[in-house]
Design a protein around this motif. Structure first.
Motif, PDB file in Angstrom:
ATOM      1  N   UNK A  20       0.831  -1.210   0.000  1.00 29.97           N
ATOM      2  CA  UNK A  20       0.000   0.000   0.000  1.00 29.97           C
ATOM      3  C   UNK A  20       0.864   1.258   0.000  1.00 29.97           C
ATOM      4  N   UNK A  21       1.913   1.257   0.807  1.00 34.03           N
ATOM      5  CA  UNK A  21       2.832   2.411   0.835  1.00 34.03           C
ATOM      6  C   UNK A  21       3.489   2.585  -0.530  1.00 34.03           C
ATOM      7  N   UNK A  22       3.935   1.492  -1.129  1.00 31.33           N
ATOM      8  CA  UNK A  22       4.564   1.572  -2.456  1.00 31.33           C
ATOM      9  C   UNK A  22       3.581   2.118  -3.492  1.00 31.33           C
ATOM     10  N   UNK A  23       2.321   1.695  -3.409  1.00 28.38           N
ATOM     11  CA  UNK A  23       1.303   2.195  -4.329  1.00 28.38           C
ATOM     12  C   UNK A  23       1.103   3.698  -4.141  1.00 28.38           C
ATOM     13  N   UNK A  24       1.025   4.151  -2.894  1.00 26.97           N
ATOM     14  CA  UNK A  24       0.850   5.581  -2.621  1.00 26.97           C
ATOM     15  C   UNK A  24       2.068   6.380  -3.072  1.00 26.97           C
ATOM     16  N   UNK A  25       3.256   5.798  -2.980  1.00 22.50           N
ATOM     17  CA  UNK A  25       4.459   6.463  -3.478  1.00 22.50           C
ATOM     18  C   UNK A  25       4.406   6.591  -5.000  1.00 22.50           C
ATOM     19  N   UNK A  26       3.977   5.541  -5.683  1.00 27.66           N
ATOM     20  CA  UNK A  26       3.858   5.596  -7.149  1.00 27.66           C
ATOM     21  C   UNK A  26       2.861   6.666  -7.584  1.00 27.66           C
ATOM     22  N   UNK A  27       1.810   6.852  -6.788  1.00 28.29           N
ATOM     23  CA  UNK A  27       0.800   7.853  -7.097  1.00 28.29           C
ATOM     24  C   UNK A  27       1.244   9.269  -6.722  1.00 28.29           C
ATOM     25  N   UNK A  28       2.361   9.388  -6.014  1.00 30.55           N
ATOM     26  CA  UNK A  28       2.876  10.693  -5.621  1.00 30.55           C
ATOM     27  C   UNK A  28       2.288  11.241  -4.339  1.00 30.55           C
ATOM     28  N   UNK A  29       1.578  10.407  -3.594  1.00 33.93           N
ATOM     29  CA  UNK A  29       0.963  10.872  -2.355  1.00 33.93           C
ATOM     30  C   UNK A  29       1.881  10.744  -1.150  1.00 33.93           C
ATOM     31  N   UNK A  30       2.913   9.929  -1.267  1.00 33.50           N
ATOM     32  CA  UNK A  30       3.923   9.770  -0.215  1.00 33.50           C
ATOM     33  C   UNK A  30       5.279   9.969  -0.866  1.00 33.50           C
ATOM     34  N   UNK A  31       6.082  10.826  -0.285  1.00 37.51           N
ATOM     35  CA  UNK A  31       7.414  11.092  -0.811  1.00 37.51           C
ATOM     36  C   UNK A  31       8.251   9.818  -0.763  1.00 37.51           C
ATOM     37  N   UNK A  32       9.010   9.571  -1.833  1.00 34.95           N
ATOM     38  CA  UNK A  32       9.843   8.370  -1.840  1.00 34.95           C
ATOM     39  C   UNK A  32      11.323   8.677  -2.021  1.00 34.95           C
ATOM     40  N   UNK A  33      11.685   9.980  -2.009  1.00 35.11           N
ATOM     41  CA  UNK A  33      13.097  10.302  -2.201  1.00 35.11           C
ATOM     42  C   UNK A  33      13.757  10.951  -0.999  1.00 35.11           C
ATOM     43  N   UNK A  34      13.019  11.159   0.072  1.00 29.13           N
ATOM     44  CA  UNK A  34      13.615  11.683   1.301  1.00 29.13           C
ATOM     45  C   UNK A  34      13.734  13.189   1.362  1.00 29.13           C
ATOM     46  N   UNK A  35      13.248  13.924   0.357  1.00 29.29           N
ATOM     47  CA  UNK A  35      13.377  15.374   0.348  1.00 29.29           C
ATOM     48  C   UNK A  35      12.168  16.105   0.931  1.00 29.29           C
ATOM     49  N   UNK A  36      11.191  15.389   1.406  1.00 26.84           N
ATOM     50  CA  UNK A  36       9.981  16.015   1.941  1.00 26.84           C
ATOM     51  C   UNK A  36      10.215  16.514   3.360  1.00 26.84           C
ATOM     52  N   UNK A  37       9.877  17.779   3.592  1.00 25.17           N
ATOM     53  CA  UNK A  37       9.965  18.356   4.930  1.00 25.17           C
ATOM     54  C   UNK A  37       8.571  18.851   5.299  1.00 25.17           C
ATOM     55  N   UNK A  38       7.868  18.130   6.165  1.00 22.22           N
ATOM     56  CA  UNK A  38       6.517  18.570   6.510  1.00 22.22           C
ATOM     57  C   UNK A  38       6.545  19.916   7.234  1.00 22.22           C
ATOM     58  N   UNK A  39       5.573  20.753   6.935  1.00 22.18           N
ATOM     59  CA  UNK A  39       5.536  22.065   7.556  1.00 22.18           C
ATOM     60  C   UNK A  39       4.103  22.581   7.633  1.00 22.18           C
TER      61      UNK A  39
END
Length: 51
Positions: A20-39
């Motif tokens: 499920x996480x991999x699917x959400x990453x493919x859809x762009x809903x979860x960052x998969x490259x480590x550059x996301x900084x929540x704010x």
């Protein structure tokens, strides 16, 4: 100690979660490259210039 059946059920459940996480990453809903900084600030506090 857990039984073999319980262990297999846990592995199956964990595998479903990872899929499920991999699917959400493919859809762009979860960052998969480590550059996301929540704010919640704009601009992000981490982007204010040094003073």
């Amino acid at each position: 100690m857990i039984s073999k059946d319980e262990r297999e059920l846990l592995y199956k459940h964990a595998e479903e979660k990872f899929e499920k996480v991999a699917e959400l990453q493919r859809l762009g809903l979860i960052c998969d490259d480590g550059d996301f900084v929540p704010t919640v600030h704009y601009p992000p506090i981490t982007e204010y210039p040094d003073q």
